[in-house]
Design a protein around this motif. Structure first.
Motif, mmCIF file in Angstrom:
data_model
loop_
_atom_site.group_PDB
_atom_site.id
_atom_site.type_symbol
_atom_site.label_atom_id
_atom_site.label_comp_id
_atom_site.label_asym_id
_atom_site.label_seq_id
_atom_site.Cartn_x
_atom_site.Cartn_y
_atom_site.Cartn_z
ATOM 1 N N UNK A 1 0.875 -1.099 -0.062
ATOM 2 C CA UNK A 1 0.164 0.002 0.191
ATOM 3 C C UNK A 1 1.087 1.187 -0.012
ATOM 4 N N UNK A 2 0.167 2.396 -0.151
ATOM 5 C CA UNK A 2 0.872 3.718 -0.018
ATOM 6 C C UNK A 2 2.055 3.846 -0.981
ATOM 7 N N UNK A 3 1.787 3.537 -2.398
ATOM 8 C CA UNK A 3 2.632 3.643 -3.294
ATOM 9 C C UNK A 3 4.153 2.791 -3.143
ATOM 10 N N UNK A 4 3.892 1.763 -2.542
ATOM 11 C CA UNK A 4 5.305 0.893 -2.699
ATOM 12 C C UNK A 4 5.293 0.145 -3.829
ATOM 13 N N UNK A 5 6.766 0.115 -4.483
ATOM 14 C CA UNK A 5 6.814 -0.613 -5.628
ATOM 15 C C UNK A 5 7.864 -1.625 -5.381
ATOM 16 N N UNK A 6 7.014 -2.862 -5.363
ATOM 17 C CA UNK A 6 7.879 -4.286 -5.151
ATOM 18 C C UNK A 6 8.298 -4.896 -6.208
ATOM 19 N N UNK A 7 7.532 -4.391 -7.483
ATOM 20 C CA UNK A 7 7.821 -4.915 -9.006
ATOM 21 C C UNK A 7 9.085 -4.629 -9.267
ATOM 22 N N UNK A 8 9.623 -3.552 -9.138
ATOM 23 C CA UNK A 8 11.082 -3.294 -9.383
ATOM 24 C C UNK A 8 12.136 -4.002 -8.724
ATOM 25 N N UNK A 9 11.892 -4.367 -7.350
ATOM 26 C CA UNK A 9 12.815 -5.260 -6.649
ATOM 27 C C UNK A 9 12.653 -6.667 -7.285
ATOM 28 N N UNK A 10 11.490 -6.932 -7.843
ATOM 29 C CA UNK A 10 11.423 -8.320 -8.215
ATOM 30 C C UNK A 10 12.099 -8.341 -9.765
ATOM 31 N N UNK A 11 11.907 -7.428 -10.460
ATOM 32 C CA UNK A 11 12.572 -7.488 -11.644
ATOM 33 C C UNK A 11 14.129 -7.322 -11.404
ATOM 34 N N UNK A 12 14.515 -6.705 -10.642
ATOM 35 C CA UNK A 12 16.059 -6.358 -10.314
ATOM 36 C C UNK A 12 16.612 -7.751 -9.909
ATOM 37 N N UNK A 13 15.920 -8.278 -8.882
ATOM 38 C CA UNK A 13 16.458 -9.478 -8.536
ATOM 39 C C UNK A 13 16.285 -10.640 -9.626
ATOM 40 N N UNK A 14 15.317 -10.867 -10.392
ATOM 41 C CA UNK A 14 15.372 -11.685 -11.542
ATOM 42 C C UNK A 14 16.327 -11.479 -12.488
ATOM 43 N N UNK A 15 16.655 -10.159 -12.755
ATOM 44 C CA UNK A 15 17.830 -9.824 -13.888
ATOM 45 C C UNK A 15 18.950 -10.169 -13.079
ATOM 46 N N UNK A 16 19.071 -10.326 -11.831
ATOM 47 C CA UNK A 16 20.457 -10.623 -11.210
ATOM 48 C C UNK A 16 20.543 -12.234 -11.249
ATOM 49 N N UNK A 17 19.503 -12.975 -10.951
ATOM 50 C CA UNK A 17 19.570 -14.336 -11.034
ATOM 51 C C UNK A 17 19.913 -14.825 -12.319
#
Length: 172
Positions: free
Chosen positions: A2-18
């Motif tokens: 909630x409140x404008x948190x952006x978890x998608x960019x974390x998931x994308x970054x981690x996926x790219x790293x893995x």
């Protein structure tokens, strides 16, 4: 979520790293304990992604025990996307357990004023920066590097005394 948190960019970054190096597949995983309106969508989109697991939320006691005993790097996802004027209550706790922390923050953030290690804070809107900082923190953990102190001495007793004296002097 909630409140404008952006978890998608974390998931994308981690996926790219893995996906960039098998060493990250073998030696890391991203465990997400999230709640909110978007969780079902993220589980559907990323539920099969390498090394990413979505778990149900738990109470603070269970969560803190997990962070102390099982987590190597803890992620703080601040409110956003433009500013966050609330100091995350979890920050002093995380400072006390001496874990690496990655704060995903908007450009204007109260937390940015107390994070003293630049590796420990990234712009929540910048996938490349998140990936770079996450890589540094994971590599440090894998190489048994120096302990990461994201908040420096901000939560130390010495700093508390200094701040308290400043407040008392200002009220004289």
């Amino acid at each position: 979520m909630m409140f404008g948190r952006n978890i998608e960019n974390l998931i994308k970054a981690y996926s790219e790293l893995v996906n960039s190096d098998p060493k990250y597949v073998k030696n890391s995983e991203l465990i997400l304990r999230v709640k909110g309106n978007e969780v079902a969508r993220f589980k559907e989109m990323y539920g099969d992604a390498l090394n990413i697991k979505f778990l149900d939320t738990v109470d603070f006691s269970s969560s803190s025990s997990e962070q102390i005993h099982q987590s190597d790097i803890v992620i703080i996802l601040e409110n956003g996307p433009y500013y966050c004027n609330i100091l995350v209550g979890k920050a002093p706790f995380l400072a006390s357990i001496n874990k690496a922390v990655l704060c995903l923050s908007p450009k204007k953030s109260e937390l940015r004023t107390i994070v003293s290690n630049d590796t420990c804070i990234a712009n929540m809107e910048d996938v490349t920066e998140i990936k770079t900082k996450l890589k540094k923190l994971i590599d440090n953990e894998l190489d048994k590097g120096e302990p990461v102190k994201p908040f420096g001495a901000y939560f130390s007793q010495e700093n508390f005394k200094v701040q308290l004296n400043e407040i008392l002097q200002a009220n004289k």
